[in-house]
Scaffold this active site. Structure first.
Site, PDB file in Angstrom:
ATOM      1  N   LYS A 149     -12.489  -1.261   7.777  1.00  0.00           N
ATOM      2  CA  LYS A 149     -12.010  -2.177   8.254  1.00  0.00           C
ATOM      3  C   LYS A 149     -12.171  -1.968   9.522  1.00  0.00           C
ATOM      4  O   LYS A 149     -12.973  -2.782  10.418  1.00  0.00           O
ATOM      5  CB  LYS A 149     -10.435  -2.511   8.376  1.00  0.00           C
ATOM      6  CG  LYS A 149      -9.949  -2.809   7.780  1.00  0.00           C
ATOM      7  CD  LYS A 149      -9.600  -1.804   5.433  1.00  0.00           C
ATOM      8  CE  LYS A 149      -8.782  -2.357   5.213  1.00  0.00           C
ATOM      9  NZ  LYS A 149      -8.758  -3.703   4.137  1.00  0.00           N
ATOM     10  N   ASP A 157      -1.476   6.955   6.454  1.00  0.00           N
ATOM     11  CA  ASP A 157      -2.302   6.268   6.039  1.00  0.00           C
ATOM     12  C   ASP A 157      -2.813   5.414   7.235  1.00  0.00           C
ATOM     13  O   ASP A 157      -2.287   3.763   7.459  1.00  0.00           O
ATOM     14  CB  ASP A 157      -2.470   5.077   4.674  1.00  0.00           C
ATOM     15  CG  ASP A 157      -3.433   4.080   4.530  1.00  0.00           C
ATOM     16  OD1 ASP A 157      -4.275   4.435   4.956  1.00  0.00           O
ATOM     17  OD2 ASP A 157      -3.012   3.542   3.265  1.00  0.00           O
ATOM     18  N   TRP A 184       0.763  -1.618   0.046  1.00  0.00           N
ATOM     19  CA  TRP A 184      -0.360  -0.154  -0.224  1.00  0.00           C
ATOM     20  C   TRP A 184       0.838   1.388  -0.023  1.00  0.00           C
ATOM     21  O   TRP A 184       0.850   2.212  -0.620  1.00  0.00           O
ATOM     22  CB  TRP A 184      -0.783  -0.110   1.119  1.00  0.00           C
ATOM     23  CG  TRP A 184      -1.764  -1.066   1.293  1.00  0.00           C
ATOM     24  CD1 TRP A 184      -2.080  -1.876   1.598  1.00  0.00           C
ATOM     25  CD2 TRP A 184      -3.047  -1.349   0.216  1.00  0.00           C
ATOM     26  NE1 TRP A 184      -2.690  -3.144   1.413  1.00  0.00           N
ATOM     27  CE2 TRP A 184      -3.595  -2.572   0.357  1.00  0.00           C
ATOM     28  CE3 TRP A 184      -3.460  -0.829  -0.688  1.00  0.00           C
ATOM     29  CZ2 TRP A 184      -4.584  -2.541  -0.065  1.00  0.00           C
ATOM     30  CZ3 TRP A 184      -4.220  -0.910  -1.865  1.00  0.00           C
ATOM     31  CH2 TRP A 184      -5.229  -2.110  -1.429  1.00  0.00           C
TER      32      TRP A 184
END
Lengths: 360, 360
Positions: free
Chosen positions: A195, A171, A102
């Site tokens: 999430k 992030d 990511w």
């Protein structure tokens, strides 16, 4: 109803109480005769929902008053572009810590916008740990980190210490609200909701007001953080139902006692599974180095691909869902976000122990 | 449960049957033991939902095989930027028809990207009709229209005829699926879902595959239409629940007999209210010229501001919701999208007639 144990990496398990509340009021929100989905985003009923979410999040995460909380769309992937478009200005260099796929993706988008620099990386060690030895470039626009790495199962355990003038941007899609975070050390935090915060479709951004002065006027309106800050995230129609679900999840976190309690529970859940791995005589192996292990995504491998397949098949027969590792690296992964109950982790730990015993 | 009549401009009324179905399966989708919100976007259960929506929409709108159907986020407002970023290339000029505030906003975003031209405009007449006398620039990149204007209550009744090499692009956020559209005449159609398609949070894009070849590589990944076309809109996590709701709404449209039946019903609904306006001896006035009247948003004014306030207050007392005109122009507006039942329009027509009678 079928009993299942949801270890999906995201979209992930939601608290049962939250889903039950949403179900009860799905056609009739607060005796309005309307579904939340049918409310105008300019109605007081809806604005109360959004304001409630904002106040709850501010309190739960201890977000200082000089930070705005924004609701955007497009997930972390759109933030990968929005961050450099807003803050990677002429003559500056965007700094990235590479701790997994990511962060690589975030870097890739920044490269399209301007000059970048890799401040640290653990790529050479297959992202088995959080990178150390930070080396910033000259004139850093900001430093970007990915606080938890869902694919490799690693997590930052501390906050990087930077000079005051270098904004720290994170992030936190996969571990926001899972542990106490010193928000004041960050200039911007972003997180896709799917999430720990709610269903997919809303992206939460926590940003220091001071930083917003740097957003350039020429940006597309919907990519300029100022648009959301100035209009209370109501410049256009927000994803109202997702924000409503977020507000219910935040209430649930408060009902659990808050983030500190959730953090302790998450540590206990993770420890259960890591303990099975560590005491399995290398039957199960955790690719993440112990000091970098994630409390959100526990990754592990079995001795052979055949055993992995057998494990995943039998797990699925026993009602365990989402235990395949990311398609990029294979193996197994248990995502144990806030809403995954301790009892489900106990069941998984027991299943892993039994599977190994049966194999011996 | 309180009986209300929802005339919100968007987010708007949803079919009751759709909400009831969503409620029943909210915690247990197809006996999976999971909510749709908890499904992985890479699971077969979820992919079936998305594929079902795509097939339904293709059939209902008669979308040719050489068009892709994409699911994006950010609403029409983000499309205002995405369209010129993808298709307004060097040396070309983006052409816009100005028919109201939304087309002005679309133009404003295009101006940030490159050269633009106003091909027609009814701004001088206060957007009381759809502009005529199209005059394209040299080297047009495309022509952009807003098919229905929610604020002023006007709607294109025909499709502009263009030379084959000029792509026609339309924002159909507020009338998609409300009437038969010759999709083959358009190169790209986009629509935020929250009027006729479902809850807010998903943006449907229907695009000719041929056009996608023009998308430049250097764009932010999440703003490049190719990203969504190549990955079946699963490059990152889509707004899964919104797409599920969309699929239920599309099933409902099919159950009603399809778009032609919906179109006939919408015409009947609109006629009921326009008839009250036209036969009110100018008590009610419709600012939209008859030939341009929208079948989605019926706008009207009353003789004085005081009467408007009284009308809105009494309407609200009678359970009518969302009848205030847009905050930009005031007056009244009844948004009568697909899911607003004929019976609710009859109630509104009757209320308008009674209100006038009581005043006389």
């Amino acid at each position: 109803m079928k009993q299942v144990f949801n270890f999906n990496a995201g979209p992930a398990a939601l608290p049962k109480e939250v889903l039950q509340k949403a179900q009860v009021e799905l056609l009739n929100y607060q005796e309005s005769g309307l579904s939340v989905m049918e409310l105008s985003h300019r109605s007081m009923l809806y604005e109360n929902i959004q304001n409630h979410a904002t106040e709850r999040l501010r309190k739960l995460m201890n977000i200082p008053a000089d930070y705005d909380i924004l609701y955007m769309q497009g997930g972390a992937s759109l933030q990968f572009s929005a961050v450099p478009m807003n803050f990677l200005t002429e003559g500056k260099t965007a700094n990235y810590c590479l701790s997994g796929s990511w962060s690589e993706k975030a870097l890739k988008e920044a490269k399209k916008i301007g000059r970048t620099h890799i401040a640290s990386s653990s790529k050479e060690e297959n992202y088995s740990h959080i990178p150390e030895h930070l080396e910033l470039s000259e004139n850093p626009a900001y430093l970007h980190i990915t606080s938890n790495n869902t694919i490799f199962g690693t997590q930052w355990k501390t906050t990087p210490e930077l000079d005051a003038e270098v904004p720290l941007i994170a992030d936190m899609s996969s571990d926001i609200l899972s542990r106490t975070i010193p928000v004041e050390k960050y200039s911007l935090i972003y997180a896709g909701a799917q999430k720990n915060l709610g269903p997919s479709g809303v992206t939460v951004v926590i940003v220091k007001k001071e930083l917003l002065k740097r957003c350039p006027d020429h940006l597309p309106t919907m990519l300029n953080y100022q648009t959301f800050a100035k209009n209370g995230s109501l410049y256009n129609t927000p994803p109202t139902f997702s924000i409503y679900m977020l507000s219910l999840v935040l209430d649930w976190v408060a009902d659990q006692g808050g983030v500190a309690q959730i953090e302790a529970m998450n540590a206990e859940k993770a420890e259960l599974i890591y303990h099975v791995i560590d005491s399995s005589d290398s039957f199960y192996k955790g690719p993440a180095q112990p000091g970098s292990r994630s409390n959100m995504n526990v990754t592990f491998t079995l001795p052979t691909d055949e055993l992995t397949k057998k494990f995943l098949y039998e797990a699925s027969e026993h009602g365990f869902i989402g235990l395949s590792g990311h398609r990029m690296i294979g193996g197994c992964r248990a995502s144990i976000y806030n809403a995954v109950p301790l009892a489900h982790c106990e069941r998984l730990a027991q299943f892993m122990t039994d599977f190994r015993t049966n194999f011996m």
